[in-house]
Design an enzyme around this catalytic site. Sequence first.
Site, PDB file in Angstrom:
ATOM      1  N   SER A 128       0.458  -1.022  -0.474  1.00  0.00           N
ATOM      2  CA  SER A 128       0.395  -0.015  -0.152  1.00  0.00           C
ATOM      3  C   SER A 128       0.820   1.149   0.346  1.00  0.00           C
ATOM      4  O   SER A 128       1.716   1.427  -1.176  1.00  0.00           O
ATOM      5  CB  SER A 128      -1.192  -0.006   1.128  1.00  0.00           C
ATOM      6  OG  SER A 128      -2.415   0.633   1.307  1.00  0.00           O
ATOM      7  N   ASP A 165      -9.422  -6.533  -3.244  1.00  0.00           N
ATOM      8  CA  ASP A 165      -9.403  -5.030  -2.759  1.00  0.00           C
ATOM      9  C   ASP A 165     -10.193  -4.168  -2.990  1.00  0.00           C
ATOM     10  O   ASP A 165     -10.055  -3.496  -4.331  1.00  0.00           O
ATOM     11  CB  ASP A 165      -8.122  -4.631  -3.626  1.00  0.00           C
ATOM     12  CG  ASP A 165      -6.806  -3.781  -2.449  1.00  0.00           C
ATOM     13  OD1 ASP A 165      -8.436  -2.988  -2.114  1.00  0.00           O
ATOM     14  OD2 ASP A 165      -6.146  -3.888  -2.605  1.00  0.00           O
ATOM     15  N   HIS A 205      -7.178  -6.352   0.160  1.00  0.00           N
ATOM     16  CA  HIS A 205      -6.152  -5.580   0.070  1.00  0.00           C
ATOM     17  C   HIS A 205      -4.554  -5.898   0.945  1.00  0.00           C
ATOM     18  O   HIS A 205      -4.321  -5.703   1.027  1.00  0.00           O
ATOM     19  CB  HIS A 205      -6.354  -3.835   0.523  1.00  0.00           C
ATOM     20  CG  HIS A 205      -5.531  -3.007   0.653  1.00  0.00           C
ATOM     21  ND1 HIS A 205      -5.600  -2.490   0.119  1.00  0.00           N
ATOM     22  CD2 HIS A 205      -4.380  -2.450   1.443  1.00  0.00           C
ATOM     23  CE1 HIS A 205      -4.232  -1.447  -0.598  1.00  0.00           C
ATOM     24  NE2 HIS A 205      -4.236  -1.496   1.467  1.00  0.00           N
TER      25      HIS A 205
END
Length: 317
Positions: free
Chosen positions: A100, A234, A262
Amino acid sequence: MTESQHEVQYLTIHGHRRAFVRVGQGPAVLLLHGLGCDHTTWSPIIDTLAKRYTVIAPDLLGHGSSDKPRADYSVGGYANGMRDLLTVLGIDKVTVVGHSFGGGVAMQFAYQFPERTERMMLVASGGLGPEVSPFIRAITTPGYHQVMGVLTAPGVRHLGIAGMRALSGTGWKSTRDLAEVADIFDTFKDPDARHAIRHVVRAVVDWKGQIVTMADRAYLTDAMPMSVVWGRDDKVIPVRHASNAAALAPMARIEVIPNAGHFPHKDHPQRFAKILHEFIRSTQPATYSRAKWRNLLRNGQVGPVSPVASVTSITSA
């Protein structure tokens, strides 16, 4: 966040205490967590990786047990911090893995310090397209700090966390990641953490979405092995950004894991560790050449890029 399963060590660099985990022996792997997380996001895979590698999993400044000062929270600042941490630890080169927001830091680290980067793996990474969840965009808005102060008051916070964790257990794809989101939300009870997160997000996101991108420098990955891993379900950063990576870096390995959100490294830790090991095993470490880097910079990206890399679906075990 989740209580650490590993011994947390501390170093003070530039006057700020930095927390990290170091386990295992072998080639070094640097694991960079996402926004509002800490090193414990990697707990499901650290022991597996430590059988073959020296694993370094820090709490980025402003996160976890690291200090949360008034400081530089840009991706470049974080990349510098990782260089300095590795230097103090006596580690010259790493395979850098970023999840991320940590993916954006990984890309910046590889760009700023190619001589210290052997490979790069991006996991549901920022920096590959503008779209991002509304919750993250909301952090940039006026009044965020005050509103979050109310939402994280003891009674309200506990109710919200319980609700998110209950929804995460329903098995619905749309609520899969809420247990992790609940952990992140819990950290916002600390005003210093809220301030740090706001500075981090404002450096990379505005009300339209992500503003920091690798698009203009993706051609530099021609000099370095690169892998991109995404969860098909996600809801934080769309899986279609994996296709963006395929277009921007045609030599990259792109793998999409079904039945994962995610946090694919938490949804399928053994599968993820296998993907990372295979990536390291089957690629030669990048060798920095100033002449090659100079030529890449001089030539730049010639013409439009096209998505020629294949996207591989990995069936979860």
